[in-house]
Design a protein around this motif. Structure first.
Motif, PDB file in Angstrom:
ATOM      1  N   ARG A  77       0.889  -1.164   0.000  1.00  0.00           N
ATOM      2  CA  ARG A  77       0.000   0.000   0.000  1.00  0.00           C
ATOM      3  C   ARG A  77       0.920   1.204   0.000  1.00  0.00           C
ATOM      4  O   ARG A  77       1.675   1.393   0.962  1.00  0.00           O
ATOM      5  N   ARG A  78       0.870   2.000  -1.055  1.00  0.00           N
ATOM      6  CA  ARG A  78       1.794   3.137  -1.133  1.00  0.00           C
ATOM      7  C   ARG A  78       1.114   4.342  -0.496  1.00  0.00           C
ATOM      8  O   ARG A  78       0.335   5.059  -1.125  1.00  0.00           O
ATOM      9  N   VAL A  79       1.440   4.504   0.765  1.00  0.00           N
ATOM     10  CA  VAL A  79       0.725   5.477   1.593  1.00  0.00           C
ATOM     11  C   VAL A  79       1.721   6.325   2.377  1.00  0.00           C
ATOM     12  O   VAL A  79       2.693   5.789   2.919  1.00  0.00           O
ATOM     13  N   ILE A  80       1.471   7.609   2.415  1.00  0.00           N
ATOM     14  CA  ILE A  80       2.238   8.493   3.284  1.00  0.00           C
ATOM     15  C   ILE A  80       1.381   8.728   4.529  1.00  0.00           C
ATOM     16  O   ILE A  80       0.286   9.273   4.446  1.00  0.00           O
ATOM     17  N   MET A  81       1.921   8.275   5.679  1.00  0.00           N
ATOM     18  CA  MET A  81       1.140   8.319   6.915  1.00  0.00           C
ATOM     19  C   MET A  81       1.166   9.711   7.535  1.00  0.00           C
ATOM     20  O   MET A  81       2.150  10.434   7.414  1.00  0.00           O
ATOM     21  N   LEU A  82       0.101  10.020   8.233  1.00  0.00           N
ATOM     22  CA  LEU A  82       0.034  11.242   9.029  1.00  0.00           C
ATOM     23  C   LEU A  82       0.372  10.826  10.457  1.00  0.00           C
ATOM     24  O   LEU A  82      -0.364  10.044  11.068  1.00  0.00           O
ATOM     25  N   VAL A  83       1.493  11.306  10.939  1.00  0.00           N
ATOM     26  CA  VAL A  83       2.003  10.795  12.221  1.00  0.00           C
ATOM     27  C   VAL A  83       1.897  11.869  13.287  1.00  0.00           C
ATOM     28  O   VAL A  83       2.552  12.911  13.195  1.00  0.00           O
ATOM     29  N   ASN A  84       1.112  11.604  14.292  1.00  0.00           N
ATOM     30  CA  ASN A  84       0.992  12.565  15.388  1.00  0.00           C
ATOM     31  C   ASN A  84       2.279  12.544  16.203  1.00  0.00           C
ATOM     32  O   ASN A  84       2.739  11.472  16.603  1.00  0.00           O
ATOM     33  N   SER A  85       2.837  13.715  16.462  1.00  0.00           N
ATOM     34  CA  SER A  85       4.158  13.731  17.114  1.00  0.00           C
ATOM     35  C   SER A  85       4.104  13.151  18.527  1.00  0.00           C
ATOM     36  O   SER A  85       5.126  12.722  19.042  1.00  0.00           O
ATOM     37  N   GLY A  86       2.928  13.103  19.134  1.00  0.00           N
ATOM     38  CA  GLY A  86       2.824  12.482  20.461  1.00  0.00           C
ATOM     39  C   GLY A  86       2.465  11.005  20.403  1.00  0.00           C
ATOM     40  O   GLY A  86       2.319  10.364  21.442  1.00  0.00           O
ATOM     41  N   ARG A  87       2.307  10.450  19.212  1.00  0.00           N
ATOM     42  CA  ARG A  87       1.807   9.077  19.065  1.00  0.00           C
ATOM     43  C   ARG A  87       2.590   8.264  18.041  1.00  0.00           C
ATOM     44  O   ARG A  87       2.040   7.375  17.402  1.00  0.00           O
ATOM     45  N   LYS A  88       3.871   8.634  17.874  1.00  0.00           N
ATOM     46  CA  LYS A  88       4.680   7.995  16.842  1.00  0.00           C
ATOM     47  C   LYS A  88       4.758   6.487  17.003  1.00  0.00           C
ATOM     48  O   LYS A  88       4.733   5.744  16.032  1.00  0.00           O
ATOM     49  N   GLU A  89       4.883   6.052  18.250  1.00  0.00           N
ATOM     50  CA  GLU A  89       5.089   4.613  18.477  1.00  0.00           C
ATOM     51  C   GLU A  89       3.882   3.785  18.045  1.00  0.00           C
ATOM     52  O   GLU A  89       3.979   2.595  17.826  1.00  0.00           O
ATOM     53  N   TRP A  90       2.718   4.447  17.890  1.00  0.00           N
ATOM     54  CA  TRP A  90       1.510   3.738  17.474  1.00  0.00           C
ATOM     55  C   TRP A  90       1.177   3.971  16.001  1.00  0.00           C
ATOM     56  O   TRP A  90       0.153   3.499  15.528  1.00  0.00           O
ATOM     57  N   SER A  91       1.989   4.725  15.280  1.00  0.00           N
ATOM     58  CA  SER A  91       1.635   5.137  13.910  1.00  0.00           C
ATOM     59  C   SER A  91       0.214   5.694  13.875  1.00  0.00           C
ATOM     60  O   SER A  91      -0.596   5.331  13.024  1.00  0.00           O
ATOM     61  N   ALA A  92      -0.076   6.557  14.812  1.00  0.00           N
ATOM     62  CA  ALA A  92      -1.431   7.113  14.908  1.00  0.00           C
ATOM     63  C   ALA A  92      -1.440   8.580  14.486  1.00  0.00           C
ATOM     64  O   ALA A  92      -0.480   9.315  14.720  1.00  0.00           O
ATOM     65  N   ALA A  93      -2.553   8.981  13.878  1.00  0.00           N
ATOM     66  CA  ALA A  93      -2.737  10.387  13.506  1.00  0.00           C
ATOM     67  C   ALA A  93      -3.336  11.154  14.674  1.00  0.00           C
ATOM     68  O   ALA A  93      -3.080  12.339  14.863  1.00  0.00           O
ATOM     69  N   ALA A  94      -4.162  10.461  15.466  1.00  0.00           N
ATOM     70  CA  ALA A  94      -4.722  11.027  16.701  1.00  0.00           C
ATOM     71  C   ALA A  94      -5.322   9.885  17.497  1.00  0.00           C
ATOM     72  O   ALA A  94      -6.010   9.029  16.933  1.00  0.00           O
ATOM     73  N   GLY A  95      -5.074   9.872  18.800  1.00  0.00           N
ATOM     74  CA  GLY A  95      -5.612   8.813  19.660  1.00  0.00           C
ATOM     75  C   GLY A  95      -5.172   7.463  19.147  1.00  0.00           C
ATOM     76  O   GLY A  95      -3.985   7.219  18.935  1.00  0.00           O
ATOM     77  N   LEU A  96      -6.147   6.581  18.898  1.00  0.00           N
ATOM     78  CA  LEU A  96      -5.843   5.256  18.368  1.00  0.00           C
ATOM     79  C   LEU A  96      -6.365   5.127  16.943  1.00  0.00           C
ATOM     80  O   LEU A  96      -6.704   4.040  16.492  1.00  0.00           O
ATOM     81  N   LEU A  97      -6.427   6.265  16.249  1.00  0.00           N
ATOM     82  CA  LEU A  97      -6.824   6.288  14.834  1.00  0.00           C
ATOM     83  C   LEU A  97      -5.592   6.518  13.966  1.00  0.00           C
ATOM     84  O   LEU A  97      -4.765   7.390  14.257  1.00  0.00           O
ATOM     85  N   TYR A  98      -5.530   5.728  12.923  1.00  0.00           N
ATOM     86  CA  TYR A  98      -4.468   5.867  11.925  1.00  0.00           C
ATOM     87  C   TYR A  98      -5.025   6.625  10.727  1.00  0.00           C
ATOM     88  O   TYR A  98      -6.207   6.491  10.387  1.00  0.00           O
ATOM     89  N   SER A  99      -4.172   7.385  10.051  1.00  0.00           N
ATOM     90  CA  SER A  99      -4.575   7.961   8.771  1.00  0.00           C
ATOM     91  C   SER A  99      -3.371   8.096   7.851  1.00  0.00           C
ATOM     92  O   SER A  99      -2.236   8.271   8.300  1.00  0.00           O
ATOM     93  N   GLY A 100      -3.641   7.993   6.558  1.00  0.00           N
ATOM     94  CA  GLY A 100      -2.574   8.136   5.569  1.00  0.00           C
ATOM     95  C   GLY A 100      -3.154   8.595   4.249  1.00  0.00           C
ATOM     96  O   GLY A 100      -4.368   8.551   4.041  1.00  0.00           O
ATOM     97  N   VAL A 101      -2.272   9.054   3.384  1.00  0.00           N
ATOM     98  CA  VAL A 101      -2.687   9.506   2.052  1.00  0.00           C
ATOM     99  C   VAL A 101      -2.114   8.530   1.036  1.00  0.00           C
ATOM    100  O   VAL A 101      -0.900   8.333   0.969  1.00  0.00           O
ATOM    101  N   GLN A 102      -3.005   7.888   0.293  1.00  0.00           N
ATOM    102  CA  GLN A 102      -2.605   6.843  -0.657  1.00  0.00           C
ATOM    103  C   GLN A 102      -2.626   7.422  -2.073  1.00  0.00           C
ATOM    104  O   GLN A 102      -3.553   8.141  -2.430  1.00  0.00           O
ATOM    105  N   ILE A 103      -1.618   7.067  -2.859  1.00  0.00           N
ATOM    106  CA  ILE A 103      -1.519   7.601  -4.222  1.00  0.00           C
ATOM    107  C   ILE A 103      -1.304   6.457  -5.209  1.00  0.00           C
ATOM    108  O   ILE A 103      -0.487   5.576  -4.975  1.00  0.00           O
ATOM    109  N   MET A 104      -2.085   6.467  -6.297  1.00  0.00           N
ATOM    110  CA  MET A 104      -1.979   5.403  -7.303  1.00  0.00           C
ATOM    111  C   MET A 104      -2.050   5.991  -8.702  1.00  0.00           C
ATOM    112  O   MET A 104      -2.866   6.865  -8.975  1.00  0.00           O
TER     113      MET A 104
END
Ligand code: GTQ
Length: 332
Positions: A77-104
């Protein structure tokens, strides 16, 4: 240790004797609760995530660079993740939610797979994107909202005669991993053969509707007022057990009431411009910008323009909090 001089809170002074005792405890994989109690039982939620704003104009060049460097096939999956600086260890964008931008690119596809994590996507741009969910092929246009619920097989791609496509993914991966409940499987076929999916006797915990077309949702939003919630038509509730999504409409000059609640929200600006105050920070946003509101952070959205409507797409973890009786909201 965080001491508090309040009845009912831990307030133990360090002494040489106690320090030696803490060492002994540690050597046996034990610990004194009173050294951490005030931290692990905060008076109110203390999110590790911080309010963040990813401006499209800043991230776009980096997103577009990915296809030049990595193939969709190798990346899976070619995705650039949105990484919350306080949640890097979880690859989370906020709380326990992940988000990324996928390009094809046209003609590219991802191989079919499924996982315990639930996924949703909001299409940012492009023509010819599709996703196949449990065999059902769905054609995607800009600003469409699509689900790949927990446990459904999915693969996606862009038709040969399409254009470069970009969408935002939202998943509950950090939640699944923090519960140690995540699974992943690869489909026996690289891409699924499209077949009609029967909705008869639907008893799944997620919506039988996977694709929510922008034109219909935006028309409903304009008709009903300020908010459109993507719903499971069988229950009237959220689209998936762990995540919900909605659109907010802000007319020129309008602003939302300041509020704060448990639960995390990740926004993408679907149309227009404006700003949000999130935990005392001001985020001036425009189309395709992404920003987050961590749990218990006060926030408010404003359309300061004189002419144009603004529309915010967002997804959240409210269904998880509601299921556990943990959703709390205050309007100020
Ligand atoms: O398309 O299922 O952004 O599994 C991250 C993990 C997308 C997906 C992501 C995933 C997917």
């Amino acid at each position: 240790m965080k001491r508090e001089n309040v009845v009912g809170r831990a307030n133990v002074e360090d002494t040489a004797e106690l320090e030696a005792y803490y060492g002994e405890l540690e050597s046996r994989e034990l610990g004194a609760l009173w050294n951490v109690a005030n931290e692990i039982e905060p008076w109110y939620p203390q999110p590790k995530s911080v309010p963040m704003h990813w401006r499209w104009r800043d991230i776009e060049p980096l997103v577009r660079k990915a296809p030049e460097l990595v193939s969709a096939e190798k990346a899976a999956r070619r995705v650039i993740m949105l990484v919350n600086s306080g949640r890097k260890e979880w690859s989370a964008a906020a709380g326990l939610l992940y988000s990324g931008v996928q390009i094809m690119n046209p003609g590219e596809y991802t191989s079919a797979h499924r996982h315990q994590a639930s996924a949703l996507r909001f299409v940012m741009e492009g023509k010819g994107a599709y996703t196949v969910v449990d065999g059902e092929r769905l054609e995607l246009s800009a600003r469409d909202f699509v689900l790949t619920p927990n446990g459904t097989w999915h693969d996606h791609g862009v038709a040969e005669d399409g254009t470069q496509c970009i969408w935002q993914d939202g998943l509950d991966i950090p939640l699944m991993n923090s519960l140690d409940a995540n699974f992943y499987e690869v489909h026996p076929q690289t891409v699924q053969t499209p077949t009609p999916l029967s909705r008869e006797n639907w008893n799944k915990p997620y919506s039988p509707v996977f694709l929510y077309k922008w034109d219909e949702c935006y028309a409903a939003l304009k008709k009903d007022g300020a908010r459109y919630e993507y719903r499971n038509p069988r229950t009237g509730g959220p689209v998936m057990p762990t995540m919900g999504a909605q659109l907010d409409l802000l007319h020129p000059g309008n602003q939302t009431k300041p509020r704060r609640h448990t639960g995390n929200i990740i926004y993408q600006v679907a149309a227009g411009r404006g700003y949000s105050e999130v935990g005392g920070q001001r985020f001036d946003w425009e189309e395709k910008d992404i920003f987050c509101v961590p749990s218990w952070t006060p926030y408010q959205h404003v359309n300061a323009s004189g002419a144009e409507d603004a529309c915010l797409f967002s997804f959240n973890d409210f269904p998880t909090l509601n299921a556990l009786g943990l959703f709390k909201v205050t309007e100020q």
